[in-house]
Design an enzyme around this catalytic site. Structure first.
Site, PDB file in Angstrom:
ATOM      1  N   LYS A  80       0.828  -1.207   0.000  1.00  0.00           N
ATOM      2  CA  LYS A  80       0.000   0.000   0.000  1.00  0.00           C
ATOM      3  C   LYS A  80       0.864   1.259   0.000  1.00  0.00           C
ATOM      4  O   LYS A  80       2.045   1.220   0.340  1.00  0.00           O
ATOM      5  CB  LYS A  80      -0.931   0.009   1.219  1.00  0.00           C
ATOM      6  CG  LYS A  80      -0.209   0.076   2.562  1.00  0.00           C
ATOM      7  CD  LYS A  80      -1.195   0.057   3.715  1.00  0.00           C
ATOM      8  CE  LYS A  80      -0.462   0.146   5.051  1.00  0.00           C
ATOM      9  NZ  LYS A  80      -1.389   0.185   6.202  1.00  0.00           N
TER      10      LYS A  80
ATOM     11  N   ARG B  56     -11.707  -0.701  13.013  1.00  0.00           N
ATOM     12  CA  ARG B  56     -11.585   0.110  11.804  1.00  0.00           C
ATOM     13  C   ARG B  56     -12.592  -0.322  10.742  1.00  0.00           C
ATOM     14  O   ARG B  56     -13.158   0.495  10.021  1.00  0.00           O
ATOM     15  CB  ARG B  56     -10.159   0.034  11.255  1.00  0.00           C
ATOM     16  CG  ARG B  56      -9.898   0.922  10.039  1.00  0.00           C
ATOM     17  CD  ARG B  56      -8.408   0.972   9.713  1.00  0.00           C
ATOM     18  NE  ARG B  56      -7.875  -0.336   9.336  1.00  0.00           N
ATOM     19  CZ  ARG B  56      -6.577  -0.593   9.187  1.00  0.00           C
ATOM     20  NH1 ARG B  56      -5.686   0.362   9.415  1.00  0.00           N
ATOM     21  NH2 ARG B  56      -6.167  -1.793   8.833  1.00  0.00           N
TER      22      ARG B  56
ATOM     23  N   TYR C 104      15.120  29.488  11.516  1.00  0.00           N
ATOM     24  CA  TYR C 104      13.888  30.239  11.650  1.00  0.00           C
ATOM     25  C   TYR C 104      13.529  30.460  13.110  1.00  0.00           C
ATOM     26  O   TYR C 104      13.651  29.555  13.945  1.00  0.00           O
ATOM     27  CB  TYR C 104      12.728  29.488  10.988  1.00  0.00           C
ATOM     28  CG  TYR C 104      12.859  29.239   9.499  1.00  0.00           C
ATOM     29  CD1 TYR C 104      13.468  30.166   8.659  1.00  0.00           C
ATOM     30  CD2 TYR C 104      12.345  28.075   8.929  1.00  0.00           C
ATOM     31  CE1 TYR C 104      13.569  29.936   7.296  1.00  0.00           C
ATOM     32  CE2 TYR C 104      12.438  27.840   7.569  1.00  0.00           C
ATOM     33  CZ  TYR C 104      13.056  28.768   6.757  1.00  0.00           C
ATOM     34  OH  TYR C 104      13.151  28.536   5.415  1.00  0.00           O
TER      35      TYR C 104
ATOM     36  N   MET D 233      12.953  24.652   5.529  1.00  0.00           N
ATOM     37  CA  MET D 233      12.244  23.966   4.451  1.00  0.00           C
ATOM     38  C   MET D 233      13.194  23.204   3.528  1.00  0.00           C
ATOM     39  O   MET D 233      12.929  22.050   3.177  1.00  0.00           O
ATOM     40  CB  MET D 233      11.423  24.959   3.634  1.00  0.00           C
ATOM     41  CG  MET D 233      10.572  24.300   2.573  1.00  0.00           C
ATOM     42  SD  MET D 233       9.454  25.478   1.785  1.00  0.00           S
ATOM     43  CE  MET D 233       8.569  24.382   0.672  1.00  0.00           C
TER      44      MET D 233
END
Length: 357
Positions: free
Chosen positions: A30, A122, A256, A303
């Site tokens: 998957k 689920r 940052y 980033m």
């Protein structure tokens, strides 16, 4: 220079073969085979004798069929595109009583696996009585074309939890259902429940089961920490490069929003060309990177870059390894960074160079 996502093809195959041993394995592929690449993974698994696959995506199931015309393909999510299921000979979960009754006429000629809900909640039939209800109603259906019940399955949601009793509870409940159905004469071509954690806890496939449904171990990550690293080898390397080395002094901030404050003069920071935009989790950046076989602390994540505090031995163009078989994905899973699959799924293959060696 650009950060790279790289897989050692031979090591990937050797690891999968070692995980499989002589057991019947349903390979979970998957989410683009845990982002290793669906085509790549299916090719390697076929080469070592795995011919049964599962995914949660009909689109992926159809891609698998094109790659493996003779494979057994099991779709773990129920869908409503029944013609595509039939056309591509895909087997599918039966997730509830309501789904069965609402779609009984559309399920003709489709092989279904009856799903037991268990503790995960689920998806699935809730009780043994619900499972029997489907079987009995199906047996009474006189239509020439109707669905085929070919499998029985569940998912163990707590197999990697050792400090709580839930795995033993879900395991016992499931085995009671399997044993009861078999003792009463019901037959299934496939019975499967185990993920990687259960497979290693049980040291193989459970009794009366045809397959173990294995995901993360096939991709080189241990589902729990007491498994020896030599038993599951990681073929993946994620690496960047030192663009330059900067010096900062005590009291100066880097990154940052005051991410890192130097506490001493002449602190050396390597600027590395990989960041959260490439899929490096913020929690991963609270740990180390590997440069020239030595670990150095990551100090700030941006980033497209990160700062790594280094010493005089580190220079521009040196490789900076975030993951390989010596600084493994599963190491950081056990340190709380995120699940193995979470770290792998975060990788941005649009920004990273992707290669198979």
């Amino acid at each position: 220079m650009t950060a790279t996502w790289s897989v050692n093809r031979q090591l990937f195959k050797e690891n999968a073969k070692n995980v499989k041993q002589d057991n019947q394995i349903m390979a979970v592929v998957k989410n683009n085979a845990y982002h290793y690449g669906l085509e790549f993974a299916v090719e390697q698994f076929l080469d070592i004798g795995i011919n049964t696959f599962s995914t949660t995506s009909l689109k992926e199931a159809i891609r698998i069929r094109k790659l493996a015309p003779n494979a057994t393909i099991f779709l773990m999510n129920a869908v409503y595109e029944f013609d595509k299921i039939r056309e591509n000979q895909i087997q599918m979960t039966l997730p509830s009583l309501s789904f069965y009754y609402e779609n009984i006429n559309d399920l003709y000629d489709i092989q279904v696996h009856l799903e037991y809900e268990n503790l995960l909640h689920r998806s699935g039939l809730k009780t043994l009585d619900e499972i029997k209800e489907v079987i009995h109603h199906h047996n009474q259906n006189k239509n020439e074309h109707k669905m085929h019940i070919s499998g029985l399955w569940t998912h163990f949601g707590y197999a990697d939890e050792f400090d709580v009793p839930d795995y033993n509870i879900e395991r016992a409940a499931w085995l009671e259902i399997v044993d009861t159905l078999l003792d009463e004469g019901y037959e299934f071509e496939m019975i499967h429940a185990q993920n990687s954690a259960s497979y290693y806890r049980e040291q193989g496939v459970l009794p009366n089961h045809t397959h173990a449904r294995i995901g993360i171990a096939l991709y080189g990550s241990r589902p729990y920490s007491t498994i020896n690293e030599s038993d599951i080898q990681q073929s993946l390397t994620v690496k960047g490069n030192v663009i330059q080395v900067r010096e900062v002094n005590a009291g100066e901030f880097c990154g940052y929003s005051f991410a890192f404050e130097a506490t001493k003069n002449n602190t050396k920071l390597a600027v590395v060309d990989v960041g959260y935009g490439d899929g490096i989790l913020k929690a991963r950046a609270q740990h180390e990177a590997l440069i020239n076989h030595k670990r150095y602390p990551i100090r700030a994540l941006m980033m497209s870059h990160m700062f790594v505090e280094v010493d005089d031995s580190v220079n521009a163009q040196d490789e900076v390894i975030l993951y390989n078989n010596h600084i493994r994905v599963d190491e950081f899973t056990f340190k709380g960074v995120g699940a193995n699959s979470e770290q792998l799924s975060a990788m941005n293959h649009d920004s990273l160079i992707k290669e198979y060696r």
